[in-house]
Scaffold this motif. Sequence first.
Motif, short mmCIF file in Angstrom:
data_model
loop_
_atom_site.label_atom_id
_atom_site.label_comp_id
_atom_site.label_asym_id
_atom_site.label_seq_id
_atom_site.Cartn_x
_atom_site.Cartn_y
_atom_site.Cartn_z
N VAL A 82 54.10 39.44 3.03
CA VAL A 82 54.45 40.48 2.07
C VAL A 82 53.17 41.26 1.84
O VAL A 82 52.20 40.72 1.32
N LEU A 83 53.16 42.51 2.29
CA LEU A 83 51.91 43.27 2.30
C LEU A 83 51.96 44.41 1.29
O LEU A 83 52.98 44.69 0.68
N THR A 84 50.83 45.08 1.13
CA THR A 84 50.79 46.23 0.22
C THR A 84 51.20 47.51 0.94
O THR A 84 51.33 48.55 0.30
N ASP A 85 51.39 47.45 2.27
CA ASP A 85 51.80 48.64 3.03
C ASP A 85 53.09 49.19 2.45
O ASP A 85 54.06 48.44 2.25
N ASP A 86 53.11 50.49 2.20
CA ASP A 86 54.30 51.10 1.59
C ASP A 86 55.43 51.17 2.62
O ASP A 86 55.20 51.51 3.78
N ILE A 87 56.62 50.79 2.19
CA ILE A 87 57.78 50.91 3.07
C ILE A 87 58.58 52.12 2.61
O ILE A 87 59.20 52.10 1.56
N ASP A 88 58.49 53.19 3.39
CA ASP A 88 59.15 54.44 3.01
C ASP A 88 60.02 54.87 4.18
O ASP A 88 59.56 55.59 5.07
N ILE A 89 61.24 54.35 4.22
CA ILE A 89 62.13 54.66 5.33
C ILE A 89 63.38 55.31 4.78
O ILE A 89 64.00 54.79 3.85
N GLU A 90 63.71 56.46 5.35
CA GLU A 90 64.94 57.13 4.95
C GLU A 90 66.12 56.34 5.46
O GLU A 90 66.09 55.80 6.56
N LEU A 97 66.91 45.94 5.48
CA LEU A 97 65.50 45.55 5.36
C LEU A 97 65.37 44.03 5.37
O LEU A 97 64.56 43.46 6.12
N VAL A 149 61.43 42.88 -0.25
CA VAL A 149 60.45 42.50 0.77
C VAL A 149 60.25 40.98 0.76
O VAL A 149 60.10 40.35 1.81
N ARG B 82 55.60 57.13 12.48
CA ARG B 82 56.14 56.94 11.12
C ARG B 82 56.02 58.25 10.36
O ARG B 82 55.53 58.30 9.24
N LEU B 221 59.44 50.64 12.11
CA LEU B 221 59.63 51.51 10.95
C LEU B 221 58.86 50.97 9.75
O LEU B 221 58.46 51.72 8.87
N LEU B 222 58.67 49.64 9.71
CA LEU B 222 57.98 49.01 8.58
C LEU B 222 56.47 49.16 8.69
O LEU B 222 55.76 48.82 7.76
N TYR B 226 53.56 44.76 9.41
CA TYR B 226 54.81 44.04 9.24
C TYR B 226 55.42 43.70 10.60
O TYR B 226 55.99 42.62 10.79
N ARG B 271 70.50 60.81 11.38
CA ARG B 271 70.36 59.84 10.28
C ARG B 271 71.22 60.24 9.09
O ARG B 271 71.78 59.39 8.41
N SER B 277 69.13 54.30 9.57
CA SER B 277 67.94 54.51 10.40
C SER B 277 67.90 53.49 11.52
O SER B 277 66.96 53.46 12.30
#
Lengths: 324, 332
Positions: A82-90, A97, A149, B82, B221-222, B226, B271, B277
Amino acid sequence: MNILKTENLTIGYGAKAVQRGLNLEAQARDLICLTGTNGSGKSTLLRTLAGLQPALDGKVMIANKDIASLNVHQRSTLFSLVLTDDIDIERLTVRELVAMGRFPYTNWAGSLSKKDDEIIDKALKDVHLSHKADSMINHISDGEKQRAVIAKALTQDTPLVLLDEPTAHLDLPNRIEIMLLLRRLSVSTGKSFILSTHELDLALQMADKIWLMTPSGVEIGMPEDLMLTGSFQSAFGSESFSFDAIDGHCHIHQIKGPMEIAIVVSEGAEAHEAWLRRALIRVGIQVNNTSEKKIHCTPQGYQLEENGKVHTTIEELLKNIFEH
Amino acid sequence: MSSCLRIIMKNLKFILLIFVTAALFVADVAYGSVKIPLGELFSDNEVYNNIIYNFRLPKALTALITGAAISVAGLIMQTLFRNPLAGPYVLGVSSGASLGVAIFILAGAILPTAFIESGWGLVISATLGAVLVLMMVLAVSFRVRQAVSLLIVGIMFGQLSGSLVTILQNSSDPDSLKLFVVWTFGSLSAVTWNYMWVMLPIVIIGLTIVFAIQKPLNVLLLGENYALGLGVNVVRTRLMIIIAIALLAGATTAFTGPIAFIGMAVPHLVRGLLKTSNHQSTIPGTILVGASLLLLCDIVCQLPANGYTLPINAVSALVGAPIIIWIILRRK
């Protein structure tokens, strides 16, 4: 059996070692909080344990296997992240997820079996997100996203979960919620959770073990033991604050002004006295019970002895004091 | 019976898209500057047959293949970077392909013309040019995280390739210059049957690679960390993506020239349409919508009467550019 064990691990970037000779251990059901000041190497240690950056020396053993000798697929069945990377997926649902955690176990097309679906449903339930399963991840709150997450990490079905500052950017109720959730999961799933955090208060109350990172090394112990030996004070303490020896809360040392005042407490006003004391210290008035100036503190209000006026709030009282 | 119905309902959007694509394909063949009555499409009229089989059919097929190829290239570029604004045209990959062709034709004057005209030389040089620009943009993308900044970098690489082409043009001999100028006029109608047999297999290889890596594409995508944590061989997957983009964008640009914005715009439409996605759905969706959109653009190109047609690039930009502006505004 140890889930995680490091042998003489040296971590750092390039030639620069941040920490040397670490011998750390984690068992099943452990909730370990990794804490320390900025620059003490929290993230570096977590990234090294996760194999995202190489160890400068020594070994990281997970389930008795040296991770340096494993490929990425083998690693993915031993620990999840579990990371701090932002997950921004449309256009990605919470369920999709969480399903990504099944990646190491599905076929080339990523098709989910009935068993996979059950594991995903259970993980969603464990983090209390079943009702949001079909919501888009960009439409849920930050706290819910973090829980999603974590659910993804659960479906990955690994004995160890590594979390990099899972409570950062969250508000207080969500921070507590996440820590409670991890505590509950470590008991119910038997997994070992290692997380880095700046939340000392929460870490002290929730962790089985603290890895306290200081510039001179890592101190390991139960939070209670570390508190009693003064390790926290020497790691974080400065002139500006200290940890309460009894409850572990952090007390900020206030500025010292020239004025002194005594507080006379009547019965039932203990809480009023404590908060009054705090307010006085903050504005630079020292509380000294031998002082000639006195405040009578009762549950009904605060009376300044010299002019006899009763104030119902501390704010009014302070105004009166400063006017004289 | 009910399970059969459920499968149909589940794939209803795909079935509709297949019908739309087929209808647009027939319309593109039937409609053109020379009016051919629908009833005469399969007649023995030699003039009509010639127009249809040697001109309209390869052109419509090219629109279909090119639309699908550059749109899928755009889709996997958006996953790789991304970045919702990525696409073969906006990030300069198409310009890179043009540069490859320019170097091949203008600097390679010593090569026999037969090699140039066979099409393979064009494809190889365009693909290499695409790879070159792609690698450079990718290297920059590790330092530039903002979507719009990367777009500007891509445009700069495109400009850079453009100026190199101009310099090459100025310093080359008249014969090869003439060959190159003819190539720059390239459009959907420039693809003859001979070229088709070069372009089609390469596009099929590119699409096969994309289908094969749909699972790691989803996890990418992650983000890289990840993906690593889930057991993806990130380096290998990234290499596969680059090869696929280069084949898809290179093979089509080699014959039709750069086509603006379609590659970037179509994945967003898909999409939105499929509300997911997941590459398992977006890859086939992008193939169908990309093919349909370019077929539609080609039909629009034929609209002016009197044998006069619009350049495909102008029409595709007319469709694609507003979509980019819409995406940037929506992200704010």
